[in-house]
Scaffold this active site. Structure first.
Site, short mmCIF file in Angstrom:
data_model
loop_
_atom_site.label_atom_id
_atom_site.label_comp_id
_atom_site.label_asym_id
_atom_site.label_seq_id
_atom_site.Cartn_x
_atom_site.Cartn_y
_atom_site.Cartn_z
N LEU A 36 -23.04 38.08 -20.31
CA LEU A 36 -23.45 38.60 -21.62
C LEU A 36 -23.27 40.11 -21.74
CD1 LEU A 36 -26.71 36.51 -22.21
CD2 LEU A 36 -24.33 35.92 -22.74
N HIS A 37 -22.89 40.54 -22.94
CA HIS A 37 -22.73 41.96 -23.24
C HIS A 37 -23.40 42.24 -24.58
CE1 HIS A 37 -19.63 40.46 -25.92
NE2 HIS A 37 -19.00 39.92 -24.89
N HIS B 275 -23.01 39.70 -27.48
CA HIS B 275 -23.90 38.54 -27.42
C HIS B 275 -25.32 38.93 -27.85
CE1 HIS B 275 -20.86 37.43 -24.18
NE2 HIS B 275 -20.78 36.39 -24.98
N ILE C 128 -18.98 43.65 -32.31
CA ILE C 128 -19.57 44.83 -31.66
C ILE C 128 -18.50 45.42 -30.73
CG2 ILE C 128 -21.43 45.65 -30.15
CD1 ILE C 128 -22.38 44.65 -32.90
N SER D 40 -16.36 39.39 -22.57
CA SER D 40 -16.65 39.18 -21.14
C SER D 40 -15.40 39.43 -20.32
CB SER D 40 -17.13 37.75 -20.90
OG SER D 40 -18.23 37.47 -21.74
N ARG D 41 -14.23 39.17 -20.89
CA ARG D 41 -12.97 39.35 -20.15
C ARG D 41 -12.65 40.83 -19.90
NH1 ARG D 41 -11.73 34.84 -23.37
NH2 ARG D 41 -11.03 33.02 -22.18
P1 AMP Z 1 -18.24 33.85 -25.50
O1 AMP Z 1 -19.32 33.99 -24.46
O2 AMP Z 1 -17.09 34.78 -25.31
O3 AMP Z 1 -17.83 32.42 -25.71
O4 AMP Z 1 -18.90 34.31 -26.86
C1 AMP Z 1 -20.10 33.72 -27.32
C2 AMP Z 1 -20.33 34.17 -28.72
O5 AMP Z 1 -20.42 35.59 -28.77
C3 AMP Z 1 -19.17 33.77 -29.67
O6 AMP Z 1 -19.72 33.38 -30.91
C4 AMP Z 1 -18.41 35.07 -29.80
O7 AMP Z 1 -17.68 35.18 -31.00
C5 AMP Z 1 -19.52 36.10 -29.75
N1 AMP Z 1 -19.01 37.41 -29.35
C6 AMP Z 1 -18.27 37.69 -28.26
N2 AMP Z 1 -17.93 38.99 -28.25
C7 AMP Z 1 -18.47 39.54 -29.36
C8 AMP Z 1 -18.47 40.85 -29.93
N3 AMP Z 1 -17.84 41.86 -29.35
N4 AMP Z 1 -19.13 41.04 -31.08
C9 AMP Z 1 -19.77 40.01 -31.70
N5 AMP Z 1 -19.81 38.75 -31.21
C10 AMP Z 1 -19.17 38.52 -30.06
#
Ligand code: AMP
Length: 290
Positions: free
Chosen positions: A35-36, A39, A179, A189-190
């Site tokens: 998480l960042h 999230h 964000i 996360s990448r």
């Molecule tokens: P992930 O863990 O990458 O599958 O992302 C989980 C959720 O967080 C998804 O709905 C993503 O679109 C959202 N998300 C990931 N990065 C961002 C970001 N930089 N800003 C806003 N939402 C994000």
């Protein structure tokens, strides 16, 4: 904050909550962990409008079309749980792959007839079907009133919204703006997998999107020219390779490839996927002529 590993545990606790608080609203924030702040923003938005927030942490193998991307996906469960705790999350659902899929891949997928012809849908066959498979499971297991998704993954957000409407899930879908790091790079996360040099060049992705947005606003109206400008800015970084740079209608995701459509269309996004030293990153920007 409670952490659940099994479907039965979380279902029992959701049912108990619903029995005790029939008017209480439940929000879900699905994530793949590591998480960042992106999230965390989804969690904050969820908390504003709901009584309890459930975060799911699950690296969903079904949505990876590249085996090494799955194997190398970063994980940090203890860090994630700490962040969830700090954000005031009520429940975390962090199941094993076996808990979710048993011993074999599911036999049934939903076919997405539109919305996948362009952008990531074109380059990641099966990806969004894998996303829908897990989202449907989470909707059924957790029975949320609301679900929060990031607009960084704009195509994912739109497809989930459409699926939710068409299948009559009683879930309100909210898209949350992207964000970013200080230099504009969309949080992901990448990003943790980028080397120092690649990290610097990754900032060119957002810079390119902004230059395209500005060029359009200032009167350039040939979508081919605009996408070439975007690609060139990104690939001015020697480690960057553009997979796609497209301008699409933000509702239908149809490709805008003529000047006429670009000028007439009101809701547009420019979106790109870039291999930055081999790490695939995506981003997008809304574009308006005025
Ligand atoms: P992930 O863990 O990458 O599958 O992302 C989980 C959720 O967080 C998804 O709905 C993503 O679109 C959202 N998300 C990931 N990065 C961002 C970001 N930089 N800003 C806003 N939402 C994000």
């Amino acid at each position: 904050m409670k952490v659940y590993r099994t479907i039965k545990e979380i279902q029992d606790n959701i049912k108990r909550y619903q029995k005790n608080f029939p008017e209480g609203s439940i929000a879900i924030v699905p994530t793949m962990g590591f998480l960042h702040r992106g999230h965390c923003e989804l969690i904050r938005e969820a908390k504003k409008s709901s009584d309890i927030v459930v975060v799911t942490i699950f690296v969903n193998k079904l949505q990876f079309n590249d085996a090494s991307d799955f194997t190398n996906y970063p994980t940090d469960e203890s860090g994630d749980l700490k962040k969830c705790e700090e954000e005031g999350v009520d429940m975390v659902f962090s199941p094993s792959a076996e808990e979710i899929y048993g011993n074999s891949d599911p036999l049934i997928r939903i076919t997405i007839l539109e919305l996948t012809r362009n952008l990531c849908g074109k380059y990641r066959p099966g990806h969004f079907e894998g996303v829908l498979a897990i989202i449907i499971k989470f909707f059924n297991i957790i029975n949320p009133d609301k679900a929060f998704f990031g607009k960084k993954d704009y195509q994912q957000y739109l497809i989930i919204k459409k699926m939710t409407e068409e299948f009559h899930f009683p879930v309100f879908i909210t898209g949350v703006p992207t964000i970013r790091e200080d230099d504009g790079l969309a949080m992901s996360s990448r990003n943790a997998r980028l080397s120092g040099k690649a990290r610097v060049q990754a900032a060119l992705i957002h810079r390119a999107l902004r230059i395209v947005e500005k060029s359009f606003r200032e009167g350039r109206s040939d979508p081919r020219e605009l996408t070439e400008i975007g690609k060139d800015v990104i690939e001015s970084g020697s480690l960057n390779k553009v997979e796609y740079f497209e301008i699409v209608d933000s509702v239908t995701l149809q490709l805008i490839d003529s000047e006429k459509d670009l000028v007439q269309e009101e809701n547009l996004i420019a979106a790109t996927a870039v291999f930055c030293d081999g790490i695939r990153l995506i981003d997008n920007i809304e574009i308006h002529s005025k």
